[in-house]
Design a protein around this motif. Structure first.
Motif, PDB file in Angstrom:
ATOM      1  N   TYR A 166       1.125  -1.166   0.110  1.00  9.73           N
ATOM      2  CA  TYR A 166       0.007  -0.042  -0.364  1.00  9.73           C
ATOM      3  C   TYR A 166       0.873   1.215  -0.448  1.00  9.73           C
ATOM      4  O   TYR A 166       1.884   0.745   0.424  1.00  9.73           O
ATOM      5  CB  TYR A 166      -0.821  -0.202   1.061  1.00  9.73           C
ATOM      6  CG  TYR A 166      -0.275  -0.176   2.799  1.00  9.73           C
ATOM      7  CD1 TYR A 166       0.091   0.830   2.999  1.00  9.73           C
ATOM      8  CD2 TYR A 166      -0.033  -1.375   3.411  1.00  9.73           C
ATOM      9  CE1 TYR A 166       0.525   1.011   4.459  1.00  9.73           C
ATOM     10  CE2 TYR A 166       0.754  -0.933   3.993  1.00  9.73           C
ATOM     11  CZ  TYR A 166       0.903  -0.021   5.070  1.00  9.73           C
ATOM     12  OH  TYR A 166       2.027   0.022   5.841  1.00  9.73           O
ATOM     13  N   HIS A 167      -0.234   2.663  -0.149  1.00 11.94           N
ATOM     14  CA  HIS A 167       1.326   3.707  -0.214  1.00 11.94           C
ATOM     15  C   HIS A 167       0.885   4.393   1.198  1.00 11.94           C
ATOM     16  O   HIS A 167       0.040   4.427   1.439  1.00 11.94           O
ATOM     17  CB  HIS A 167       0.338   4.483  -1.418  1.00 11.94           C
ATOM     18  CG  HIS A 167       0.487   4.129  -2.867  1.00 11.94           C
ATOM     19  ND1 HIS A 167       0.001   3.823  -3.982  1.00 11.94           N
ATOM     20  CD2 HIS A 167       2.285   4.627  -2.751  1.00 11.94           C
ATOM     21  CE1 HIS A 167       0.884   3.853  -5.303  1.00 11.94           C
ATOM     22  NE2 HIS A 167       2.101   4.456  -4.711  1.00 11.94           N
ATOM     23  N   GLU A 168       1.843   4.842   1.709  1.00  5.39           N
ATOM     24  CA  GLU A 168       1.305   5.714   2.715  1.00  5.39           C
ATOM     25  C   GLU A 168       2.564   7.372   2.778  1.00  5.39           C
ATOM     26  O   GLU A 168       3.666   6.649   2.679  1.00  5.39           O
ATOM     27  CB  GLU A 168       1.347   4.679   3.453  1.00  5.39           C
ATOM     28  CG  GLU A 168       1.786   6.054   5.053  1.00  5.39           C
ATOM     29  CD  GLU A 168       1.846   5.055   6.397  1.00  5.39           C
ATOM     30  OE1 GLU A 168       0.925   4.516   7.208  1.00  5.39           O
ATOM     31  OE2 GLU A 168       3.259   4.999   6.722  1.00  5.39           O
ATOM     32  N   ASN A 169       2.170   8.129   2.538  1.00  6.37           N
ATOM     33  CA  ASN A 169       2.925   9.431   2.819  1.00  6.37           C
ATOM     34  C   ASN A 169       3.780   8.884   1.532  1.00  6.37           C
ATOM     35  O   ASN A 169       5.067   9.881   1.447  1.00  6.37           O
ATOM     36  CB  ASN A 169       3.554   9.794   4.064  1.00  6.37           C
ATOM     37  CG  ASN A 169       3.102  10.189   5.133  1.00  6.37           C
ATOM     38  OD1 ASN A 169       2.276  10.527   4.951  1.00  6.37           O
ATOM     39  ND2 ASN A 169       3.365   9.075   6.243  1.00  6.37           N
ATOM     40  N   ASP A 170       3.109   8.612   0.449  1.00  2.75           N
ATOM     41  CA  ASP A 170       4.318   9.159  -0.941  1.00  2.75           C
ATOM     42  C   ASP A 170       5.720   7.284  -1.078  1.00  2.75           C
ATOM     43  O   ASP A 170       6.195   7.710  -1.832  1.00  2.75           O
ATOM     44  CB  ASP A 170       4.599   9.863  -1.226  1.00  2.75           C
ATOM     45  CG  ASP A 170       3.944  11.470  -1.656  1.00  2.75           C
ATOM     46  OD1 ASP A 170       2.878  10.863  -2.078  1.00  2.75           O
ATOM     47  OD2 ASP A 170       4.369  12.532  -1.362  1.00  2.75           O
ATOM     48  N   LYS A 171       5.374   6.153   0.251  1.00  2.00           N
ATOM     49  CA  LYS A 171       5.945   6.058  -0.032  1.00  2.00           C
ATOM     50  C   LYS A 171       5.363   4.182  -0.312  1.00  2.00           C
ATOM     51  O   LYS A 171       3.982   4.086  -0.104  1.00  2.00           O
ATOM     52  CB  LYS A 171       7.108   5.372   1.197  1.00  2.00           C
ATOM     53  CG  LYS A 171       7.637   7.228   1.243  1.00  2.00           C
ATOM     54  CD  LYS A 171       8.655   6.595   2.395  1.00  2.00           C
ATOM     55  CE  LYS A 171       9.783   7.494   2.717  1.00  2.00           C
ATOM     56  NZ  LYS A 171      10.614   8.040   1.358  1.00  2.00           N
ATOM     57  N   ILE A 172       5.688   3.480  -0.625  1.00  2.00           N
ATOM     58  CA  ILE A 172       5.447   2.028  -0.788  1.00  2.00           C
ATOM     59  C   ILE A 172       5.418   1.606   0.220  1.00  2.00           C
ATOM     60  O   ILE A 172       6.573   1.334   0.183  1.00  2.00           O
ATOM     61  CB  ILE A 172       6.118   1.768  -2.185  1.00  2.00           C
ATOM     62  CG1 ILE A 172       5.526   2.635  -3.283  1.00  2.00           C
ATOM     63  CG2 ILE A 172       5.091  -0.364  -2.553  1.00  2.00           C
ATOM     64  CD1 ILE A 172       5.279   1.488  -4.835  1.00  2.00           C
ATOM     65  N   ARG A 173       4.495   0.586   1.242  1.00  2.00           N
ATOM     66  CA  ARG A 173       4.579   0.274   2.564  1.00  2.00           C
ATOM     67  C   ARG A 173       4.640  -1.290   2.092  1.00  2.00           C
ATOM     68  O   ARG A 173       3.749  -1.345   1.121  1.00  2.00           O
ATOM     69  CB  ARG A 173       3.809   0.393   3.188  1.00  2.00           C
ATOM     70  CG  ARG A 173       4.173   2.400   3.561  1.00  2.00           C
ATOM     71  CD  ARG A 173       5.466   2.758   4.217  1.00  2.00           C
ATOM     72  NE  ARG A 173       6.050   3.886   4.594  1.00  2.00           N
ATOM     73  CZ  ARG A 173       6.505   4.567   4.992  1.00  2.00           C
ATOM     74  NH1 ARG A 173       7.829   3.459   5.352  1.00  2.00           N
ATOM     75  NH2 ARG A 173       6.521   5.522   5.310  1.00  2.00           N
ATOM     76  N   ASN A 174       5.202  -2.857   2.663  1.00  2.00           N
ATOM     77  CA  ASN A 174       4.691  -4.040   3.347  1.00  2.00           C
ATOM     78  C   ASN A 174       5.620  -4.631   1.898  1.00  2.00           C
ATOM     79  O   ASN A 174       4.756  -5.923   1.584  1.00  2.00           O
ATOM     80  CB  ASN A 174       3.451  -4.155   3.293  1.00  2.00           C
ATOM     81  CG  ASN A 174       2.715  -5.211   4.636  1.00  2.00           C
ATOM     82  OD1 ASN A 174       3.696  -5.344   5.200  1.00  2.00           O
ATOM     83  ND2 ASN A 174       2.150  -5.533   4.445  1.00  2.00           N
ATOM     84  N   VAL A 175       6.885  -3.947   1.424  1.00  2.91           N
ATOM     85  CA  VAL A 175       6.888  -4.729   0.340  1.00  2.91           C
ATOM     86  C   VAL A 175       7.016  -6.015   0.417  1.00  2.91           C
ATOM     87  O   VAL A 175       6.791  -7.148   0.172  1.00  2.91           O
ATOM     88  CB  VAL A 175       7.389  -4.243  -0.250  1.00  2.91           C
ATOM     89  CG1 VAL A 175       8.626  -5.223  -1.956  1.00  2.91           C
ATOM     90  CG2 VAL A 175       7.178  -2.670  -1.515  1.00  2.91           C
ATOM     91  N   MET A 176       8.603  -6.187   1.437  1.00  4.15           N
ATOM     92  CA  MET A 176       9.165  -7.461   2.430  1.00  4.15           C
ATOM     93  C   MET A 176       8.051  -8.584   2.408  1.00  4.15           C
ATOM     94  O   MET A 176       7.848  -9.635   2.200  1.00  4.15           O
ATOM     95  CB  MET A 176       9.799  -7.239   2.626  1.00  4.15           C
ATOM     96  CG  MET A 176      10.880  -6.292   2.513  1.00  4.15           C
ATOM     97  SD  MET A 176      11.678  -6.903   1.639  1.00  4.15           S
ATOM     98  CE  MET A 176      12.430  -9.351   2.452  1.00  4.15           C
ATOM     99  N   ALA A 177       6.567  -7.918   2.556  1.00  9.77           N
ATOM    100  CA  ALA A 177       6.030  -8.959   3.177  1.00  9.77           C
ATOM    101  C   ALA A 177       5.301 -10.042   1.790  1.00  9.77           C
ATOM    102  O   ALA A 177       5.160 -10.858   1.526  1.00  9.77           O
ATOM    103  CB  ALA A 177       4.252  -8.916   3.574  1.00  9.77           C
ATOM    104  N   ALA A 178       5.116  -8.765   0.952  1.00 13.80           N
ATOM    105  CA  ALA A 178       5.055  -9.208  -0.447  1.00 13.80           C
ATOM    106  C   ALA A 178       5.590 -10.301  -1.190  1.00 13.80           C
ATOM    107  O   ALA A 178       5.308 -11.870  -1.891  1.00 13.80           O
ATOM    108  CB  ALA A 178       4.822  -8.107  -1.546  1.00 13.80           C
ATOM    109  N   VAL A 179       6.854 -10.070  -0.586  1.00 14.14           N
ATOM    110  CA  VAL A 179       8.100 -10.563  -1.667  1.00 14.14           C
ATOM    111  C   VAL A 179       8.058 -11.755  -0.355  1.00 14.14           C
ATOM    112  O   VAL A 179       8.401 -13.497  -1.343  1.00 14.14           O
ATOM    113  CB  VAL A 179       9.514 -10.108  -1.047  1.00 14.14           C
ATOM    114  CG1 VAL A 179      10.644 -11.041  -1.232  1.00 14.14           C
ATOM    115  CG2 VAL A 179       9.279  -8.369  -2.404  1.00 14.14           C
ATOM    116  N   ARG A 180       8.306 -12.374   0.242  1.00 10.36           N
ATOM    117  CA  ARG A 180       7.995 -13.337   1.824  1.00 10.36           C
ATOM    118  C   ARG A 180       6.915 -14.481   0.834  1.00 10.36           C
ATOM    119  O   ARG A 180       6.834 -15.027   0.789  1.00 10.36           O
ATOM    120  CB  ARG A 180       7.219 -13.132   2.673  1.00 10.36           C
ATOM    121  CG  ARG A 180       9.400 -12.365   3.601  1.00 10.36           C
ATOM    122  CD  ARG A 180       8.789 -12.606   4.906  1.00 10.36           C
ATOM    123  NE  ARG A 180       8.327 -11.364   5.351  1.00 10.36           N
ATOM    124  CZ  ARG A 180       8.528 -10.220   5.660  1.00 10.36           C
ATOM    125  NH1 ARG A 180       9.568  -9.408   5.889  1.00 10.36           N
ATOM    126  NH2 ARG A 180       7.600  -9.457   5.897  1.00 10.36           N
TER     127      ARG A 180
END
Length: 106
Positions: free
Chosen positions: A41-55
């Protein structure tokens, strides 16, 4: 912007985007692949939770190519198919970029 990047012309997704990262120590991901992963998801112009998706992606095989890293699933509750976003397109999935929904052809 994201919406225009996700739109398709003639059934072909235009770009999976630049690599983003590093996440963790040395993990890089395609922008579009990250954005289509449900936990990202996006938060403050940053993409968050990417490592959860990778795992999670390391555990999932693509229903088309059979390779791991397929984090985009069919939106039908009873369907367990998952895809890489490019493979979903090749498989004939209905991709609704404005709603971030993918429905497989089955």
């Amino acid at each position: 912007d994201c919406a225009s990047e996700l739109m398709s012309i003639g059934g072909v997704l235009q770009s999976i985007g630049p690599l983003l990262g590093p996440f963790g120590h040395d993990t890089y991901v395609h922008r579009l692949c990250a954005l289509w992963s449900p936990e990202v998801y996006h938060e403050n112009d940053k993409i968050r939770n990417v490592m959860a998706a990778v795992r999670r992606g390391k555990q999932l095989k693509c229903s088309l190519c059979g390779m791991r890293g397929a984090t985009v699933g069919c939106c039908v509750d009873s369907c367990s198919r998952t895809y890489h976003i490019r493979c979903a397109e090749k498989a004939g999935c209905d991709i609704s970029a404005l709603e971030w929904i993918l429905t497989c052809p089955e």
